[in-house]
Each structure stands twice: as C-alpha cells, then as structure tokens.
Design an enzyme around this catalytic site. Structure first.
Site, PDB file in Angstrom:
ATOM      1  N   HIS A 198       4.687   0.107   0.191  1.00  0.00           N
ATOM      2  CA  HIS A 198       5.454  -0.665   1.169  1.00  0.00           C
ATOM      3  C   HIS A 198       4.555  -1.689   1.839  1.00  0.00           C
ATOM      4  CE1 HIS A 198       3.682   2.683   3.442  1.00  0.00           C
ATOM      5  NE2 HIS A 198       3.685   1.876   4.489  1.00  0.00           N
ATOM      6  N   HIS A 202       0.836  -1.198   0.000  1.00  0.00           N
ATOM      7  CA  HIS A 202       0.000   0.000   0.000  1.00  0.00           C
ATOM      8  C   HIS A 202       0.872   1.250   0.000  1.00  0.00           C
ATOM      9  CE1 HIS A 202       1.008  -0.516   4.248  1.00  0.00           C
ATOM     10  NE2 HIS A 202       0.731   0.761   4.424  1.00  0.00           N
ATOM     11  N   ASP A 242       0.593   5.005   1.825  1.00  0.00           N
ATOM     12  CA  ASP A 242      -0.118   5.465   3.022  1.00  0.00           C
ATOM     13  C   ASP A 242      -1.287   6.390   2.683  1.00  0.00           C
ATOM     14  OD1 ASP A 242       1.323   4.081   4.939  1.00  0.00           O
ATOM     15  OD2 ASP A 242       2.797   5.683   5.224  1.00  0.00           O
TER      16      ASP A 242
END
Length: 300
Positions: A254, A98, A100
């Site tokens: 990440h 994803h 953030d």
C-alpha cells in the site's frame, strides 16, 4: 445470523463491508465473516465507524489476533502501546509502495487503520494485491521469483533525504525510524499461511536481491514491483473521518497519495502479530541484524 454485506470495490482487490458496528464485542460468527472477506479481498473497508476510540480500535483488532507494539522503532501514541499515530501535519511523506514492517522477520499479519482527520480532497490510500500480481506473471517469471530471496531493512536511503522537501525534518525522522537497525532476508515469494496462495514479498524496504550485483538486483526488484502495482491489481480508497480499513499484510502492498499539501491528515494504525514468511521451497526468512522480540511475538 449476521447482517453483513460484502461488496467488492475493484475487480482483484478490495471490498466494503456494511451492516456492522466495529468494536471488541462482535459475535464470533461476525468476526469469522470479516476474516473470510479479508482473506478473499485482501483489504476490507468500513464506513461510519466514528464511535470507535483508541480503546475500541485495539479491542476490535484483538478479535483478529494479538496486537503488536506500535512499531519496532517509532514511539507509540501516549497511553496506548499498540497505536501508531500517523499524523501528516509535519509534512513527512510516506508515499512509496510497501508492506508493513518487512524489515523484521515477523511482519504483521494484518493492519487496522482508522481515519480521524482527512483532507476534503486528496490523501487517498492505494492497495495492491501481491497474490494476484504473482498469479498473473508469465510462468518463466514465477519460476524465477520462486528461487529469489531479498534483503529488507529500515536503514534510510540518505539520497532521498537530501532530495526531500524538508531535509532537516526528514533527517530527524530517519534518525528515529532507523534508531535500531533491522535487516532480514525474506523469500521474494511467500506462501500464505492460511490460504496457501503465493504472493510477492517486496516493497520499499526490499533493498537488494541476495547474490546478485546491485545493478541487476535493482532491475529485478523493479520488474516484480511493476507487476505488483499494475493498475489492475490495485484499489483506491477515498477516506472520510470514521472510516476503518483492514488489510492482509501478507498479500498486499500500500501507499499514500501525497496530493493534499499541508492540509491535516491523521490516522491511527494497529498491527496484528504475524508469522515468519516461508518460501515455496519451505525455507523461512532469516534475521541478519536486529531482534524484533520486543515488537511482536511470532504468530503460530
């Protein structure tokens, strides 16, 4: 003159920076070097920053931009509105790729993550370079991606909850995470506001491609996600307590490697206010549901 050393960690993403003690009192030239390294390498790592506490982490983050509140829905660490406490003792898994907070119209520009407690083995974090992923697509796929838009949301996929290790705990987490529902339509390819690079804006909060049937949408998202997470576009970081990672949230995804069982793993995250993504056609992201003004200003 600064004594910083920037050493690449992988071929397309990631660098370790040495010769600096992080805090809110860094000289302007040192901050400028860190920012240049961040824009070039997408994620930068600092070892041995055990002197940092919550206040020092926020003070350092403020040198990079204006901190957001901890999260649009998840409560902050008591006493500090900017720190999200990522404590994995409750067994909650966050193990999907994803970027953030893309479910709002103003995803963070950057994140600053500080390791407090990490397992002796396991619990690494992976980052992927979404600009490199776009650049290495065939021309025909870049042209397709440039024209697409995707809807991102924080609404939970409840099929995941029923299949989780602890459905009751997962359901409680989902209730907090989606206590206010946000939906935003973003371009699948955004233009970086500082570098001008094009990068793929998807990840786990992207649930459907606008205007496509669900089965086709799922396949298209999978196609571009597979390009992002090709091993050549990634870097893996083995944490030690006191490490700090800073990543450009506009050009990365990440995920955690959840191979540490029930061993303690705790990190604190601060995010930096970002701008509204703009596609290759100049169209900005569009809010469908929710108002994120209380979470973050829109960076100029």
């Amino acid at each position: 003159m600064s004594s910083l050393t920037v050493t690449p960690v992988a071929g397309r993403i990631g660098a370790e920076i040495t010769g600096v003690r992080l805090g809110g009192d860094l000289p302007a030239d040192v901050v400028a070097e860190i920012r240049r390294a961040l824009l070039t390498h997408k994620v930068v790592f600092f070892r041995g920053q055990g002197h940092l506490d919550e206040r020092g982490q926020v003070a350092f983050a403020e040198l990079l931009g204006e901190p957001t509140t901890a999260h649009p829905t998840v409560p902050s660490l008591g006493g500090n509105a900017h720190i999200l406490d990522l404590d994995y003792r409750d067994g909650q898994k966050v193990d999907r790729w994803h970027t953030d907070v893309t479910f709002v119209d103003r995803p963070p520009a950057a994140s600053v993550l500080r390791a407090l407690t990490v397992p002796e083995a396991g619990g690494d974090t992976l980052w992927a370079n979404t600009a490199a992923a776009y650049a290495h697509l065939p021309t025909e796929l870049r042209d397709l991606a440039d024209r697409l838009r995707a809807v991102h949301t924080n609404q939970f996929d409840y099929a995941r909850i029923s299949g989780s290790d602890n459905p009751e705990r997962a359901r409680a987490h989902a209730a907090v995470f989606a206590s206010t529902v946000f939906e935003t339509e973003h371009p699948v390819v955004r233009v970086h506001p500082e570098t001008g690079e094009r990068s793929i804006l998807l990840g786990d909060f992207a649930r459907r491609i606008s205007g496509l049937p669900s089965s086709v949408s799922d396949s298209v998202i999978r196609l571009f996600q597979d390009a992002v997470t090709q091993v050549e576009n990634t870097v893996r970081w083995r944490w030690a307590a006191g490490d700090v990672a800073v990543w450009d949230n506009r050009a990365t995804q990440h995920r955690v490697v959840h191979d540490f069982g029930d061993r303690p793993r705790r990190l604190h995250r601060v995010t930096i206010a970002g701008s509204v993504p703009v596609g290759t056609d100049g169209r900005p992201s569009t809010v469908l549901t929710g108002d994120a003004a209380a979470y973050s200003p829109i960076a100029a």
